[in-house]
Design a protein around this motif. Structure first.
Motif, PDB file in Angstrom:
ATOM      1  N   ALA A 111       0.886  -1.107  -0.162  1.00  0.00           N
ATOM      2  CA  ALA A 111      -0.062  -0.005   0.008  1.00  0.00           C
ATOM      3  C   ALA A 111       0.774   1.177   0.082  1.00  0.00           C
ATOM      4  O   ALA A 111       0.600   2.226  -0.673  1.00  0.00           O
ATOM      5  N   PHE A 112       2.223   1.207   0.768  1.00  0.00           N
ATOM      6  CA  PHE A 112       2.774   2.426   0.855  1.00  0.00           C
ATOM      7  C   PHE A 112       3.252   2.424  -0.512  1.00  0.00           C
ATOM      8  O   PHE A 112       3.475   3.843  -1.029  1.00  0.00           O
ATOM      9  N   LEU A 113       3.903   1.504  -1.141  1.00  0.00           N
ATOM     10  CA  LEU A 113       4.444   1.565  -2.432  1.00  0.00           C
ATOM     11  C   LEU A 113       3.545   2.255  -3.642  1.00  0.00           C
ATOM     12  O   LEU A 113       3.980   3.335  -4.362  1.00  0.00           O
ATOM     13  N   LYS A 114       2.359   2.077  -3.472  1.00  0.00           N
ATOM     14  CA  LYS A 114       1.279   2.346  -4.240  1.00  0.00           C
ATOM     15  C   LYS A 114       1.219   3.819  -4.279  1.00  0.00           C
ATOM     16  O   LYS A 114       1.033   4.610  -5.150  1.00  0.00           O
ATOM     17  N   SER A 115       1.238   4.230  -2.684  1.00  0.00           N
ATOM     18  CA  SER A 115       1.067   5.660  -2.704  1.00  0.00           C
ATOM     19  C   SER A 115       2.088   6.598  -2.953  1.00  0.00           C
ATOM     20  O   SER A 115       2.019   7.711  -3.383  1.00  0.00           O
ATOM     21  N   VAL A 116       3.175   6.136  -2.935  1.00  0.00           N
ATOM     22  CA  VAL A 116       4.402   6.727  -3.263  1.00  0.00           C
ATOM     23  C   VAL A 116       4.286   6.858  -4.786  1.00  0.00           C
ATOM     24  O   VAL A 116       4.302   8.035  -5.252  1.00  0.00           O
ATOM     25  N   GLY A 117       3.986   5.963  -5.644  1.00  0.00           N
ATOM     26  CA  GLY A 117       3.667   6.036  -7.028  1.00  0.00           C
ATOM     27  C   GLY A 117       2.643   7.248  -7.424  1.00  0.00           C
ATOM     28  O   GLY A 117       2.813   7.752  -8.434  1.00  0.00           O
ATOM     29  N   ARG A 118       1.598   7.283  -6.344  1.00  0.00           N
ATOM     30  CA  ARG A 118       0.568   8.277  -6.822  1.00  0.00           C
ATOM     31  C   ARG A 118       0.792   9.637  -6.517  1.00  0.00           C
ATOM     32  O   ARG A 118       0.160  10.579  -6.971  1.00  0.00           O
ATOM     33  N   ASN A 119       1.768   9.665  -5.439  1.00  0.00           N
ATOM     34  CA  ASN A 119       2.051  11.174  -4.706  1.00  0.00           C
ATOM     35  C   ASN A 119       2.698  11.856  -5.890  1.00  0.00           C
ATOM     36  O   ASN A 119       3.795  12.184  -6.190  1.00  0.00           O
ATOM     37  N   GLU A 120       1.899  13.001  -6.154  1.00  0.00           N
ATOM     38  CA  GLU A 120       2.469  14.000  -7.211  1.00  0.00           C
ATOM     39  C   GLU A 120       3.136  15.109  -6.634  1.00  0.00           C
ATOM     40  O   GLU A 120       4.166  15.678  -7.259  1.00  0.00           O
ATOM     41  N   LYS A 121       3.297  15.239  -5.405  1.00  0.00           N
ATOM     42  CA  LYS A 121       4.046  16.322  -4.645  1.00  0.00           C
ATOM     43  C   LYS A 121       5.618  15.905  -4.527  1.00  0.00           C
ATOM     44  O   LYS A 121       6.329  16.735  -4.526  1.00  0.00           O
ATOM     45  N   GLU A 160      12.840  12.505  -8.077  1.00  0.00           N
ATOM     46  CA  GLU A 160      14.449  11.667  -7.281  1.00  0.00           C
ATOM     47  C   GLU A 160      14.120  10.904  -6.025  1.00  0.00           C
ATOM     48  O   GLU A 160      14.220   9.722  -5.813  1.00  0.00           O
ATOM     49  N   ALA A 161      13.166  11.604  -5.193  1.00  0.00           N
ATOM     50  CA  ALA A 161      12.924  10.973  -3.930  1.00  0.00           C
ATOM     51  C   ALA A 161      11.989   9.860  -4.330  1.00  0.00           C
ATOM     52  O   ALA A 161      12.042   8.654  -3.670  1.00  0.00           O
ATOM     53  N   LYS A 162      11.223  10.083  -5.369  1.00  0.00           N
ATOM     54  CA  LYS A 162      10.209   9.019  -5.582  1.00  0.00           C
ATOM     55  C   LYS A 162      10.759   7.905  -6.097  1.00  0.00           C
ATOM     56  O   LYS A 162      10.567   6.593  -5.691  1.00  0.00           O
ATOM     57  N   ASN A 163      11.836   7.837  -6.767  1.00  0.00           N
ATOM     58  CA  ASN A 163      12.602   6.802  -7.391  1.00  0.00           C
ATOM     59  C   ASN A 163      13.323   5.936  -6.331  1.00  0.00           C
ATOM     60  O   ASN A 163      13.200   5.035  -6.228  1.00  0.00           O
ATOM     61  N   ALA A 164      13.888   6.521  -5.657  1.00  0.00           N
ATOM     62  CA  ALA A 164      14.658   6.211  -4.527  1.00  0.00           C
ATOM     63  C   ALA A 164      13.835   5.349  -3.554  1.00  0.00           C
ATOM     64  O   ALA A 164      14.182   4.230  -3.208  1.00  0.00           O
ATOM     65  N   LEU A 165      12.617   5.850  -3.151  1.00  0.00           N
ATOM     66  CA  LEU A 165      11.675   5.138  -2.163  1.00  0.00           C
ATOM     67  C   LEU A 165      11.108   4.113  -2.869  1.00  0.00           C
ATOM     68  O   LEU A 165      11.174   2.743  -2.351  1.00  0.00           O
ATOM     69  N   LEU A 166      10.746   4.026  -4.249  1.00  0.00           N
ATOM     70  CA  LEU A 166      10.204   2.801  -4.829  1.00  0.00           C
ATOM     71  C   LEU A 166      11.393   1.816  -4.891  1.00  0.00           C
ATOM     72  O   LEU A 166      11.070   0.639  -4.718  1.00  0.00           O
ATOM     73  N   ALA A 179       9.324  10.587   2.389  1.00  0.00           N
ATOM     74  CA  ALA A 179       8.511   9.517   3.149  1.00  0.00           C
ATOM     75  C   ALA A 179       7.603   9.990   4.278  1.00  0.00           C
ATOM     76  O   ALA A 179       6.574   9.612   4.433  1.00  0.00           O
ATOM     77  N   GLU A 180       8.366  11.059   5.219  1.00  0.00           N
ATOM     78  CA  GLU A 180       7.275  11.450   6.042  1.00  0.00           C
ATOM     79  C   GLU A 180       6.313  12.165   5.819  1.00  0.00           C
ATOM     80  O   GLU A 180       5.234  12.477   6.344  1.00  0.00           O
ATOM     81  N   SER A 181       6.215  12.829   4.390  1.00  0.00           N
ATOM     82  CA  SER A 181       4.916  13.510   4.045  1.00  0.00           C
ATOM     83  C   SER A 181       3.765  12.733   3.738  1.00  0.00           C
ATOM     84  O   SER A 181       2.734  12.926   3.483  1.00  0.00           O
ATOM     85  N   ILE A 182       3.960  11.528   3.797  1.00  0.00           N
ATOM     86  CA  ILE A 182       3.002  10.637   3.239  1.00  0.00           C
ATOM     87  C   ILE A 182       2.380   9.857   4.491  1.00  0.00           C
ATOM     88  O   ILE A 182       2.783   9.024   5.327  1.00  0.00           O
ATOM     89  N   GLU A 183       0.916  10.250   4.507  1.00  0.00           N
ATOM     90  CA  GLU A 183       0.238   9.542   5.900  1.00  0.00           C
ATOM     91  C   GLU A 183       0.310   8.038   5.810  1.00  0.00           C
ATOM     92  O   GLU A 183       0.405   7.549   6.715  1.00  0.00           O
ATOM     93  N   VAL A 184       0.520   7.320   4.490  1.00  0.00           N
ATOM     94  CA  VAL A 184       0.304   5.759   4.566  1.00  0.00           C
ATOM     95  C   VAL A 184       1.833   5.459   5.344  1.00  0.00           C
ATOM     96  O   VAL A 184       1.659   4.445   5.980  1.00  0.00           O
ATOM     97  N   ALA A 185       2.762   6.295   5.242  1.00  0.00           N
ATOM     98  CA  ALA A 185       4.247   5.792   5.752  1.00  0.00           C
ATOM     99  C   ALA A 185       3.957   5.718   7.282  1.00  0.00           C
ATOM    100  O   ALA A 185       4.518   4.937   7.848  1.00  0.00           O
TER     101      ALA A 185
END
Ligand code: ATP
Length: 536
Positions: A353-363, A367-373, A399-405
């Protein structure tokens, strides 16, 4: 050892080893600040170097020279003219790069449209004094070595040393690197530990070889493994203008096999360059004529009754690269006991669920997105063994900006704490904290009193940093100390007070060993001697 730089960056920030410089103002590229644990680790590394290279040798002196030097130093050392890197601009995204590090392609946008390389001098120029006159400038030193060369006569005259002997120094150096990167590996402000070892001409090659061996052995003594250290003999066309031969000690850092230390045979270039009346010295190296120096930097050989210009062997190591290597080598994520599938399953789902939400996070920046994924997928691929890195994953930028995290964290932390640990297997000598004294119960006056007393007593021995920690339950405290590399935990419990089941345990404590996680009962009266012996 660490698999990725992110693991180290994350642990270093979370636990207070190393922070990005001036972060609250958006940072300053190529600068890092050492935190409460980082400063201890770095000091311990420098002290280990100083001990081995100054105190334990009979042929060495130390100095601590100024960072600011007369600018003529940098003319005659050759730095004004040759301390340059080839710089290119990407015509497409306008980023600047060091030409020799990017293989013809812009790392940012992959364009191959680059300008011709042009030389860029790495020295920081700075005004000296209040008058902005074009001549009143100097440079922040780009290496500590020159402070030793200009003091050659002072050291010789004040100590009456005979060749061969060396001068050691640890201090800051500054380079305006075109592209600082890889955490503290390439920064603009760093520290060096350098020896300039002066030998008779003709004895230089044997000493060069000996220093290469000595330095490899020293790095092993502070915890690096031989397999991760690779001596590389520079090819003739790679040598600096002053060098007759250079061996780079490469280390397998998380980002690749790269230079940790350089050991150069600098011939009589340096002392020759900084001397007056060079024509009378019979120099082997080619130097620029020096019209400013007031000294001949020579040595009077009492046997041959001749003045000679010594050859110089220079082992030059980066403190920060050393810290990075030691951290990387010491790092481990270990399973403490097998985690049953039913405990892992919910974590697996939450990670999905976390990875999905990272993928969808527009903000989130790309770079951060790719590293997280990438990190998330790596963990997902081998959840059993790699679960411990999740703690790191969740503190990665963005990561901390995401509620799911947050939710994921709530599920991950208990499982990680129970079945895994992150541990730094430092040599005890290098560990920022040598001993943590832990009370089994933090509100029990008897236990707390004894524990605090032990901390004070151990600390007053003066030979180790000792802390008192009561910020959690005992299992949690052990994990926290493992994570920062504390080799010994001392626990005070009811048995210590004589209130436990076994009366014979009165006035003893539990010593728990970081690496084996085994525990022993030791009498308080013997504790200091016991720890001292294990620490040696
Ligand atoms: P590199 O090729 O990686 O730029 P160098 O060959 O220029 O390094 P030296 O001039 O030999 O480096 O400096 C000696 C040591 O100082 C290096 O082995 C390294 O450990 C350290 N060092 C040099 N530049 C930096 C830097 N920008 N950041 C951190 N450490 C550095």
């Amino acid at each position: 050892a660490a698999q990725t730089m992110e693991q180290l960056v994350s642990l270093c920030k979370r636990r207070g080893f190393i922070f990005p410089g001036s972060a609250i103002y958006g940072g300053l590229q190529g600068t890092y600040d050492y935190g409460p644990l980082g400063v201890e680790l770095k000091n311990n590394l420098k002290l280990a170097w100083w001990r081995a290279n100054v105190w334990e040798r009979e042929d060495m002196e130390g100095i601590d020279a100024a960072i600011l030097m007369n600018k003529l130093t940098w003319r005659y050392s050759g730095h004004e003219e040759t301390f340059v890197d080839p710089m290119v601009d990407c015509k497409s995204c306008k980023m600047r790069w060091r030409a020799d590090q990017i293989a013809g392609k812009c790392p940012n946008c992959a364009s191959t449209e680059l300008t011709e390389p042009r030389p860029f001098n790495l020295m920081f120029k700075t005004q000296v004094g209040p008058v902005p006159d074009p001549e009143s400038f100097s440079y922040l030193r780009p290496e500590t070595a020159q402070g030793i060369f200009v003091n050659f006569k002072h050291v010789l005259d004040s100590t009456s040393r005979k060749l061969p002997f060396g001068v050691a120094q640890i201090g800051k150096a500054f380079r305006n690197e075109i592209t600082p990167r890889n955490f503290i590996f390439r920064v603009r402000e760093f520290e060096q530990m350098e020896v300039e070892f002066f030998v008779k001409p003709g004895e230089d090659e044997a000493w060069h070889q000996k220093w290469v061996e000595d330095r490899i052995n020293w790095w092993i003594s502070v915890g690096l493994s031989r397999e991760n250290l690779v001596p590389y003999h520079q090819k003739p066309d790679e040598l600096a203008h002053y060098a007759k031969a250079t061996v780079d000690l490469l280390y397998r850092f998380p980002h690749g096999l790269e230079e940790l230390e350089g050991i150069a045979n600098r011939t009589d270039y340096d002392l020759g360059s900084h001397s007056k009346d060079q024509g009378s010295l019979g120099l082997k190296a080619r130097v620029s004529p020096n019209g400013h120096s007031t000294e001949k930097l020579t040595y009077f050989d009492p046997e041959t009754k001749q003045h000679v210009v010594p050859f110089v062997i220079e082992p030059s190591a980066g403190v920060d690269r050393g810290v990075l290597a030691v951290l990387s080598e010491a790092y481990a994520e270990e399973q403490v006991k097998p985690a049953p599938a039913e405990r892992l399953k919910p974590v697996e789902e939450a990670l999905g669920a976390f990875l999905k939400s990272v993928g969808r996070n527009e903000k989130l920046p790309v770079e951060a997105k790719n590293a997280l994924l990438a990190e998330g997928e790596r963990i997902a691929g081998a959840l059993g063994e790699r679960l411990a890195s999740m703690t790191g994953l969740l503190s990665m930028p963005g990561a901390e900006s995401i509620e799911v995290a947050k939710k994921l964290r709530g599920q991950v932390d208990p499982v990680v704490d129970e079945f895994y640990r992150t541990v730094l297997h430092f040599k005890p000598r290098l560990a920022p904290i040598k001993v943590a004294v832990l009370p089994l119960k933090k509100n029990h006056p008897g236990i707390v009193g004894v524990a605090k007393g032990i901390r004070r007593q151990l600390q007053s021995s003066g030979s180790m940093r000792v802390v008192y920690d009561d910020t959690g339950a005992i299992g949690k405290l052990y994990r926290r100390q493992d994570e920062i590399g504390t080799p010994f935990c001392v626990t005070v419990d009811f048995d210590t007070l004589g209130d436990g089941e076994s009366a014979s345990s009165k006035d003893t404590v539990t010593v728990r060993h970081r690496d084996s996680m085994t525990q022993e009962r030791v009498a308080i009266s013997e504790l200091e001697a016991y720890l001292r012996e294990k620490m040696a």
